[in-house]
Design a protein around this motif. Structure first.
Motif, mmCIF file in Angstrom:
data_model
loop_
_atom_site.group_PDB
_atom_site.id
_atom_site.type_symbol
_atom_site.label_atom_id
_atom_site.label_comp_id
_atom_site.label_asym_id
_atom_site.label_seq_id
_atom_site.Cartn_x
_atom_site.Cartn_y
_atom_site.Cartn_z
ATOM 1 N N ASN A 248 8.161 4.251 7.842
ATOM 2 C CA ASN A 248 6.836 3.698 7.545
ATOM 3 C C ASN A 248 6.941 2.256 7.058
ATOM 4 O OD1 ASN A 248 4.269 5.605 7.603
ATOM 5 N ND2 ASN A 248 6.057 6.893 7.162
ATOM 6 N N LEU A 249 7.969 1.939 6.280
ATOM 7 C CA LEU A 249 8.132 0.573 5.780
ATOM 8 C C LEU A 249 8.442 -0.378 6.922
ATOM 9 C CD1 LEU A 249 8.299 -1.365 3.400
ATOM 10 C CD2 LEU A 249 10.718 -0.740 3.141
ATOM 11 N N ARG A 250 9.365 -0.014 7.783
ATOM 12 C CA ARG A 250 9.725 -0.858 8.918
ATOM 13 C C ARG A 250 8.531 -1.037 9.857
ATOM 14 N NH1 ARG A 250 14.481 1.751 11.568
ATOM 15 N NH2 ARG A 250 15.185 1.665 9.403
ATOM 16 N N LEU A 251 7.824 0.071 10.101
ATOM 17 C CA LEU A 251 6.648 0.009 10.973
ATOM 18 C C LEU A 251 5.576 -0.880 10.365
ATOM 19 C CD1 LEU A 251 5.126 1.058 13.480
ATOM 20 C CD2 LEU A 251 4.405 3.017 12.104
ATOM 21 N N LEU A 252 5.365 -0.740 9.065
ATOM 22 C CA LEU A 252 4.357 -1.552 8.381
ATOM 23 C C LEU A 252 4.664 -3.044 8.489
ATOM 24 C CD1 LEU A 252 1.945 -1.919 6.454
ATOM 25 C CD2 LEU A 252 3.518 -1.464 4.549
ATOM 26 N N ARG A 253 5.902 -3.414 8.276
ATOM 27 C CA ARG A 253 6.268 -4.830 8.371
ATOM 28 C C ARG A 253 6.050 -5.361 9.782
ATOM 29 N NH1 ARG A 253 11.809 -4.073 4.808
ATOM 30 N NH2 ARG A 253 10.853 -4.402 2.740
ATOM 31 N N GLN A 254 6.342 -4.540 10.771
ATOM 32 C CA GLN A 254 6.125 -4.953 12.156
ATOM 33 C C GLN A 254 4.638 -5.096 12.455
ATOM 34 O OE1 GLN A 254 8.787 -3.897 15.749
ATOM 35 N NE2 GLN A 254 7.320 -2.226 15.582
ATOM 36 N N LEU A 255 3.844 -4.176 11.930
ATOM 37 C CA LEU A 255 2.396 -4.238 12.141
ATOM 38 C C LEU A 255 1.802 -5.481 11.488
ATOM 39 C CD1 LEU A 255 1.477 -0.481 11.541
ATOM 40 C CD2 LEU A 255 1.350 -1.706 13.713
ATOM 41 N N ARG A 256 2.291 -5.826 10.308
ATOM 42 C CA ARG A 256 1.766 -7.016 9.626
ATOM 43 C C ARG A 256 2.118 -8.299 10.381
ATOM 44 N NH1 ARG A 256 -2.514 -6.146 7.755
ATOM 45 N NH2 ARG A 256 -2.773 -4.947 5.843
ATOM 46 N N GLU A 257 3.258 -8.308 11.064
ATOM 47 C CA GLU A 257 3.597 -9.468 11.882
ATOM 48 C C GLU A 257 2.636 -9.606 13.059
ATOM 49 O OE1 GLU A 257 7.602 -9.216 13.183
ATOM 50 O OE2 GLU A 257 8.457 -9.153 11.163
ATOM 51 N N LEU A 258 2.211 -8.475 13.610
ATOM 52 C CA LEU A 258 1.346 -8.483 14.789
ATOM 53 C C LEU A 258 -0.131 -8.581 14.437
ATOM 54 C CD1 LEU A 258 3.139 -5.650 16.821
ATOM 55 C CD2 LEU A 258 3.376 -8.115 17.114
ATOM 56 N N ASN A 259 -0.490 -8.132 13.231
ATOM 57 C CA ASN A 259 -1.898 -8.132 12.829
ATOM 58 C C ASN A 259 -1.976 -8.320 11.317
ATOM 59 O OD1 ASN A 259 -4.596 -7.458 12.135
ATOM 60 N ND2 ASN A 259 -4.778 -6.192 13.982
ATOM 61 N N ALA A 260 -2.349 -9.513 10.893
ATOM 62 C CA ALA A 260 -2.346 -9.844 9.461
ATOM 63 C C ALA A 260 -3.617 -9.407 8.753
ATOM 64 C CB ALA A 260 -2.152 -11.358 9.283
ATOM 65 N N THR A 261 -4.674 -9.049 9.489
ATOM 66 C CA THR A 261 -5.980 -8.797 8.851
ATOM 67 C C THR A 261 -6.400 -7.326 8.853
ATOM 68 O OG1 THR A 261 -7.113 -9.227 10.955
ATOM 69 C CG2 THR A 261 -6.771 -11.105 9.476
ATOM 70 N N ALA A 262 -5.788 -6.490 9.668
ATOM 71 C CA ALA A 262 -6.240 -5.097 9.783
ATOM 72 C C ALA A 262 -5.978 -4.319 8.491
ATOM 73 C CB ALA A 262 -5.525 -4.413 10.941
ATOM 74 N N GLU A 263 -6.837 -3.317 8.251
ATOM 75 C CA GLU A 263 -6.582 -2.364 7.178
ATOM 76 C C GLU A 263 -5.527 -1.377 7.689
ATOM 77 O OE1 GLU A 263 -7.807 -2.643 4.304
ATOM 78 O OE2 GLU A 263 -9.602 -3.873 4.516
ATOM 79 N N ILE A 264 -4.392 -1.275 6.989
ATOM 80 C CA ILE A 264 -3.291 -0.430 7.456
ATOM 81 C C ILE A 264 -3.021 0.670 6.432
ATOM 82 C CG2 ILE A 264 -0.880 -0.358 8.160
ATOM 83 C CD1 ILE A 264 -1.070 -3.256 8.983
ATOM 84 N N VAL A 265 -3.031 1.907 6.930
ATOM 85 C CA VAL A 265 -2.761 3.080 6.090
ATOM 86 C C VAL A 265 -1.466 3.726 6.579
ATOM 87 C CG1 VAL A 265 -3.606 5.325 5.299
ATOM 88 C CG2 VAL A 265 -5.228 3.453 5.732
ATOM 89 N N VAL A 266 -0.502 3.920 5.679
ATOM 90 C CA VAL A 266 0.782 4.528 6.046
ATOM 91 C C VAL A 266 1.073 5.704 5.121
ATOM 92 C CG1 VAL A 266 1.821 2.472 7.083
ATOM 93 C CG2 VAL A 266 1.984 2.836 4.599
ATOM 94 N N HIS A 267 2.108 6.452 5.462
ATOM 95 C CA HIS A 267 2.448 7.684 4.748
ATOM 96 C C HIS A 267 3.686 7.474 3.873
ATOM 97 C CE1 HIS A 267 4.078 11.739 4.169
ATOM 98 N NE2 HIS A 267 2.878 12.209 4.434
ATOM 99 N N ALA A 268 3.702 8.145 2.723
ATOM 100 C CA ALA A 268 4.882 8.132 1.856
ATOM 101 C C ALA A 268 5.205 9.558 1.438
ATOM 102 C CB ALA A 268 4.644 7.262 0.626
ATOM 103 N N GLU A 269 6.486 9.896 1.456
ATOM 104 C CA GLU A 269 6.934 11.202 0.967
ATOM 105 C C GLU A 269 7.403 11.114 -0.476
ATOM 106 O OE1 GLU A 269 9.028 13.545 4.504
ATOM 107 O OE2 GLU A 269 9.577 11.437 4.488
#
Length: 579
Positions: A500-521
């Motif tokens: 989730n952390l790696r995916l989140l960082r990649q998503l922020r590079e591609l889209n800086a403004t979207a609301e992003i919800v991820v999962h944590a265990e």
């Protein structure tokens, strides 16, 4: 017989097997490989430490019967029948295809198939079988048993076990394979299977239920059943190994099966350790010719898995990922392959050289399969490029690997909300949206690589983009840069090749403004995810804890039955993609 000598030999086998197992565990290699190495080291080709090798082999043969019995316990015929078209078709294609290709290939290589030698036949059968022990262990550790590729691999393994039953029945008669003899053998098989199934249907349930509260008697009864059917097979002129397999299959649907399997496992592990150590003693010294042919056998297995597993799954529209992963899983040569050639050696159908070739091929493929499955995320892109070079397109993609433009720019059709990965939580979320906010569904796009989910979402009118969310190109061509909200409900254990952390960082590079919800265990992951740009973090353990508080309060108020009825009524109303 010199009993102290035998006890010393068994003790030495176990000690050496344990030492080799510790090393294998550190190197993340299969334990069976360690047992073979231990046998080689203490056997006649090594330090010749064993004094009574034949007595050890006699005791070790019990391990083989128990292994066959355990494999039989895991074969559920009802599940095979209801397994679905991809598993049944792929299993049949893999078994028949590898047998035909194997026998033909090894005949061309100069191996014999006549009354005096059956090398090509044994090589064909050995190459067809894949390792249940190695594959299940790795997939269990990677939590991939319940994925689509995992279920396909398990289904094919079960069908391969049925091939083993047939071969073990025919093996004693291979010297005289006339139609009359084969017909007589098949008749004996029908008699053995029929009697075993009748007894397991009408007699054994009464016996087992009478002693159900005495676990020791259930265990002893199961073992007695195993050896009874094995003796029956031997009396009919069939192999005892085939009888043990049939015994396991006959009671595989009993309610006591799990308990029996759990208890037999400990006994089996002891004897099976001796069995593979004894097999290791038979492995010849590694001559260059033997090693060269071992690599040829290993290469044939790898290529044949692609031809007989990946291609059928592709043409069954399972997508490139679900077509390639089972082929990687099934690369490991089966422990039964070594058993098959050992039986051939004992029956003088093959020579010691061939046994050595298959043994070394088993070692090579055990190492390669372990590495391949654990690093499948690195291998898959290479496989994708190879299949695309053959003109094979992925689901909803062009030859270049980009998502096909199904509805508007980049194939997302104007979607504002992206759901990355589709598992149980996503399935329930979609159900709630369809029931309460149907307009929101029209703004939703799902990215996932499960072909069954993809087809079902498309059937329900939900935008579905086939692809791996851990791949940057998939996100780019899906149009993630224009998304207003991005949801990922998958835990790290289900995100293959990412987190989730790696995916989140990649998503922020591609889209800086979207609301992003991820999962944590883990609670400790939450601050790091917020620091990396998460708009919200799902910590489902807190939600489940709140639910359990309600359950405890309902139990104190004697309302737990009522709460359960509410849940049952709610579940009956739902029509989720993943039930």
């Amino acid at each position: 017989m010199d009993h102290p000598s035998l006890v010393n030999d068994v003790a030495l086998c176990i000690l050496c097997a344990w030492g080799a197992s510790v090393v294998a565990h550190q190197l993340k290699q299969p334990l069976i490989l360690a047992y073979l190495v231990a046998g080689y080291v203490i056997g006649p080709q090594g330090f010749e430490l064993i004094q009574d090798r034949h007595s050890v082999e006699t005791i070790a043969s019990l391990g083989l019967l128990l292994l066959m019995f355990m494999i039989g316990l895991e074969i559920d015929l009802k599940k095979i029948i209801s397994a679905g078209r991809p598993i049944l078709v792929t299993g049949a294609t893999q078994i028949l295809g590898t047998l035909v290709l194997g026998v033909g290939f090894f005949l061309l290589c100069g191996f014999k198939m006549n009354s005096g030698s059956l090398e090509a036949v044994y090589l064909g059968v050995a190459a067809t079988l894949s390792s249940t022990v190695i594959i299940i262990k790795i997939l269990y550790e990677r939590r991939e048993l319940d994925t689509l590729p995992g279920r396909i691999s398990l289904g094919v393994l079960v069908l391969q076990d049925i091939l083993a039953i047939i071969f073990f029945a025919l093996q004693p008669q291979l010297n005289d394979p006339s139609l009359a003899v084969l017909g007589a053998v098949l008749l004996k098989v029908v008699v053995l299977v029929g009697v075993a199934l009748l007894l397991s249907r009408y007699v054994l349930p009464e016996i087992f239920s009478a002693f159900a509260r005495l676990p020791e008697l259930v265990l002893v009864g199961a073992l007695a059943w195993c050896f009874l059917v094995a003796l029956g097979a031997s009396w009919l002129g069939l192999s005892r190994e085939m009888g043990a397999l049939v015994a396991g299959v006959a009671i595989s649907t009993f309610p006591y099966t799990l308990d029996v399997a759990a208890k037999v496992t400990t006994i089996r592990d002891f004897f099976i350790t001796l069995f593979f150590v004894a097999l290791g003693m038979q492995i010849p010294q590694p001559e260059w010719s033997v090693l060269g042919w071992a690599f040829v056998i290993a290469l044939f297995v790898i290529v044949s898995r692609f031809i007989t597993v990946s291609l059928p799954l592709y043409f069954l529209k399972q997508g490139l990922r679900a077509s390639l992963l089972p082929a990687i899983h099934l690369t490991a040569l089966s422990e039964l392959s070594v058993v098959v050639v050992a039986m051939g050696l004992a029956s003088h159908h093959i020579g010691e050289g061939l046994f050595g070739m298959v043994s070394y091929a088993f070692v090579i493929l055990a190492v390669l399969a372990t590495l391949g499955v654990n690093r499948s995320d690195k291998l898959l892109p290479i496989g994708f490029r190879f299949m695309r070079s053959l003109g094979l397109k992925d689901i909803g993609q062009t030859n270049e690997g980009h998502a096909a433009d199904e509805a508007g720019a980049h194939g997302h059709g104007g979607a504002k909300v992206f759901l990355l990965g589709f598992s149980w939580t996503a399935s329930s979320l979609l159900e709630e949206l369809q029931r309460t906010q149907p307009d929101a569904v029209r703004e939703l796009a799902v990215i996932d690589f499960n072909p069954n989910v993809h087809h079902e979402l498309k059937r329900r009118g939900v935008r579905a983009i086939y692809g791996d969310i851990s791949q940057r190109d998939t996100l780019i061509h899906a149009g993630i840069a224009t998304a207003e909200m991005i949801l990922c409900t998958l835990p790290n254990t289900l995100l293959k090749g990412s987190s989730n952390l790696r995916l989140l960082r990649q998503l922020r590079e591609l889209n800086a403004t979207a609301e992003i919800v991820v999962h944590a265990e883990l609670i400790k992951d939450v601050p790091e995810l917020y620091a990396a740009g998460a708009s919200h973090v799902l910590l489902t353990r807190l939600v489940e804890a709140a639910e359990l508080i309600g359950v405890l309060e309902a139990a104190r108020g004697k309302r737990l039955t009522e709460r359960g009825e509410e849940l049952r009524r709610e579940v009956q109303k739902r029509n989720e993609v993943i039930p």
